[in-house]
Design an enzyme around this catalytic site. Structure first.
Site, PDB file in Angstrom:
ATOM      1  N   LYS A 175      17.375  17.960  -3.249  1.00 42.85           N
ATOM      2  CA  LYS A 175      18.379  17.542  -2.072  1.00 42.85           C
ATOM      3  C   LYS A 175      19.079  18.668  -1.719  1.00 42.85           C
ATOM      4  O   LYS A 175      19.806  18.539  -0.779  1.00 42.85           O
ATOM      5  CB  LYS A 175      19.060  16.391  -2.684  1.00 42.85           C
TER       6      LYS A 175
ATOM      7  N   GLU B 263      22.360   8.249   7.261  1.00 45.80           N
ATOM      8  CA  GLU B 263      23.595   8.090   6.457  1.00 45.80           C
ATOM      9  C   GLU B 263      24.610   8.369   7.747  1.00 45.80           C
ATOM     10  O   GLU B 263      24.263   8.913   8.679  1.00 45.80           O
ATOM     11  CB  GLU B 263      23.939   8.954   5.306  1.00 45.80           C
TER      12      GLU B 263
ATOM     13  N   ASP C 273      20.803  13.299   4.780  1.00 42.12           N
ATOM     14  CA  ASP C 273      20.439  14.008   3.553  1.00 42.12           C
ATOM     15  C   ASP C 273      18.707  14.205   3.156  1.00 42.12           C
ATOM     16  O   ASP C 273      18.317  13.258   2.599  1.00 42.12           O
ATOM     17  CB  ASP C 273      21.215  13.218   2.443  1.00 42.12           C
TER      18      ASP C 273
ATOM     19  N   ASP D 298      28.057  12.372  -2.019  1.00 49.82           N
ATOM     20  CA  ASP D 298      27.155  11.454  -1.518  1.00 49.82           C
ATOM     21  C   ASP D 298      27.120  10.282  -2.267  1.00 49.82           C
ATOM     22  O   ASP D 298      26.852  10.252  -3.346  1.00 49.82           O
ATOM     23  CB  ASP D 298      25.725  11.861  -1.086  1.00 49.82           C
TER      24      ASP D 298
ATOM     25  N   THR E 164      22.274   6.190   1.793  1.00 49.88           N
ATOM     26  CA  THR E 164      21.268   5.607   2.824  1.00 49.88           C
ATOM     27  C   THR E 164      21.588   4.434   3.051  1.00 49.88           C
ATOM     28  O   THR E 164      21.815   3.362   2.218  1.00 49.88           O
ATOM     29  CB  THR E 164      19.628   5.882   2.283  1.00 49.88           C
TER      30      THR E 164
ATOM     31  N   HIS F  69      18.390   0.101  -0.880  1.00 47.99           N
ATOM     32  CA  HIS F  69      18.042   1.416  -1.081  1.00 47.99           C
ATOM     33  C   HIS F  69      17.945   1.744  -2.528  1.00 47.99           C
ATOM     34  O   HIS F  69      17.241   2.211  -2.939  1.00 47.99           O
ATOM     35  CB  HIS F  69      18.643   2.394  -0.302  1.00 47.99           C
TER      36      HIS F  69
ATOM     37  N   GLU G  54      17.180  10.735   5.132  1.00 49.10           N
ATOM     38  CA  GLU G  54      17.960   9.708   4.712  1.00 49.10           C
ATOM     39  C   GLU G  54      18.888   9.483   5.747  1.00 49.10           C
ATOM     40  O   GLU G  54      19.724  10.426   5.981  1.00 49.10           O
ATOM     41  CB  GLU G  54      18.808   9.679   3.098  1.00 49.10           C
TER      42      GLU G  54
ATOM     43  N   GLN H  56      11.721  15.502  -6.735  1.00 47.96           N
ATOM     44  CA  GLN H  56      12.799  14.779  -7.177  1.00 47.96           C
ATOM     45  C   GLN H  56      12.386  14.066  -8.588  1.00 47.96           C
ATOM     46  O   GLN H  56      13.129  13.714  -9.701  1.00 47.96           O
ATOM     47  CB  GLN H  56      13.278  13.622  -6.263  1.00 47.96           C
TER      48      GLN H  56
END
Length: 436
Positions: free
Chosen positions: A282, A230, A262, A131, A378, A138, A228, A269
């Site tokens: 994640k 994407e 995602d 990713d 993102t 972002h 997110e 986090q």
């Protein structure tokens, strides 16, 4: 309904004759997963056509048994000249002007399935997932504050990407169980799952209670579940180990594009981000749309990318991207006091093109395999209506809450107009309570 196809297509369908996206599906009567293409509200069963020898008339010679497999890997690995030729032949099969299926109504009936009667599966056997960070907005919004420290002023030179968890990539419609993680015991009043030393589960081990009292952290469900928005693309032809793919050759290794969510747990986090980056925040789930839109379908929507500074090894004479619009909405589980989360953005907000992402990925000689998935990151834009995660939206709309149990997140994407345009369908997932 459009009249070009032998199968009726609603005028606003994302799956026009100009699209022909590939996917893997099954039905209750035939539970074996197999390849198909979406056309209107139906699926054309490619296995049925392959077993009947229909593809012997295709101008491109290829082993048609690849269309009887349970994934698209073998088909995609044939390379773009072959897969493009097969796609064009499928378009002719569906065209009212040329289709041999018109003279064989029983075969047409056998190879046509309503999408509402099908179960969609992952289109590829996905070996690896990477990713990228591609939106400067972002990056600015999420790498300053919320426990992430200051933003790196040069974080796009070189490009940044992270390895994801291929084992937890799931198809659209699969529910998401709220993850549990290493959380601060300082609960926020708005949180659904309030964590404090007074309400730790009774069966919490003494060691864990001691940890909570001495460190300020404990094990609990995330209170800050986020999405997110994407896009992601799949690798077709694999590369050799230590082979570096120049940017102008990368499209030979890209099969097609899907929507990608995602999912992220922002509070989990916080302690993970530095120095290594998100881990349990994640790795619990990433959702993709089931239909893979090919680069051939996207070709009419190529546009020149904005002028920007890139490393010399990623300079691309054909510096183009695709005019893909993306949108999201949250369907709440119940009455919502604040405003509803929604956004509309574009692939134009990605600093890097698909070509540049793949070229950079192989810069060191990293081997790419058929079915590997590469996410754009993102796709947030500068406008407040184009912020593609809740952690960003909440800075401008503080009444928007993080995802609650039973909320459903829905992504869509489209190129061009509804008539003759190319759509991606939906990428959706509903949140289920944590397993405590």
């Amino acid at each position: 309904m459009t009249s070009q196809s032998i199968i009726p297509i609603p005028a606003d369908s994302p799956f026009s004759l100009a699209n022909i996206p590939f996917g893997i599906f099954s039905t209750q009567s035939q539970p074996n997963p197999r390849p198909g293409v979406a056309i209107g509200e139906h699926i054309l069963d490619l296995e049925v056509l392959a077993l009947r020898g229909i593809f012997t008339d295709c101008e491109v010679a290829f082993p048609s048994d690849v269309l009887t497999r349970t994934t698209l890997n073998a088909f995609a690995a044939l390379g773009r000249p072959t897969t493009s030729g097969v796609r064009a032949y499928i378009q002719s099969l569906l065209s009212r002007s040329f289709s041999p299926l018109l003279s064989n109504p029983s075969l047409l009936e056998r190879c046509t399935v309503k999408q509402t009667e099908a179960t969609m599966h992952l289109p590829f056997d996905i070996g690896d997932f990477t990713d990228f960070t591609s939106s400067k907005t972002h990056a600015k919004n999420t790498h300053s504050g919320h426990g992430h420290g200051g933003a790196d002023a040069d974080m796009f030179h070189p490009p940044r990407a992270a390895s994801g968890r291929a084992s937890t990539i799931i198809p659209s419609g699969t529910p998401i169980v709220r993850p549990v993680g290493h959380l601060s015991t300082n609960a926020s009043p708005e949180r659904t799952y309030s964590v404090s030393l007074d309400n730790l589960p009774q069966d919490t081990p003494v060691e864990s209670r001691t940890l909570a009292r001495t460190t300020g952290f404990t094990l609990a469900p995330t209170n800050e579940l986020d999405f997110e928005l994407e896009l992601g693309f799949f690798i077709s032809v694999p590369t050799e180990h230590f082979e570096r793919v120049p940017v102008e050759k990368t499209e030979e290794h890209i099969f097609g594009v899907v929507l990608l969510n995602d999912w992220s747990a922002r509070d989990i986090q916080i302690p993970e981000t530095h120095p290594f980056g998100a881990f349990n925040a994640k790795n619990f789930a990433s959702t993709i749309s089931p239909w893979v839109v090919t680069l051939d379908a996207l070709e009419p929507f190529k546009i020149v990318h904005d002028i920007r500074r890139v490393p010399s090894y990623l300079v691309d004479k054909g510096d183009t991207t695709y005019d893909i619009s993306v949108s999201m909405e949250v369907i709440p589980s119940g009455q919502v006091e604040g405003d509803l989360a929604m956004a509309r953005s574009s692939l134009r907000n990605s600093y890097w093109t698909f070509r540049q992402m793949l070229a950079f990925h192989t810069l060191s000689g990293c081997r790419m395999r058929t079915g590997d998935l590469i996410g754009t990151g993102t796709l947030s834009g500068e406008d407040t209506t184009s912020l593609c995660s809740l952690i960003e939206q909440r800075k401008h709309f503080p009444n928007r809450m993080f995802l609650q149990d039973r909320d459903e997140v829905v992504f869509t994407a489209w190129c061009g107009s509804p008539q003759g345009g190319v759509g991606f369908g939906e990428c959706r997932g509903v949140v289920l309570p944590a397993r405590l």
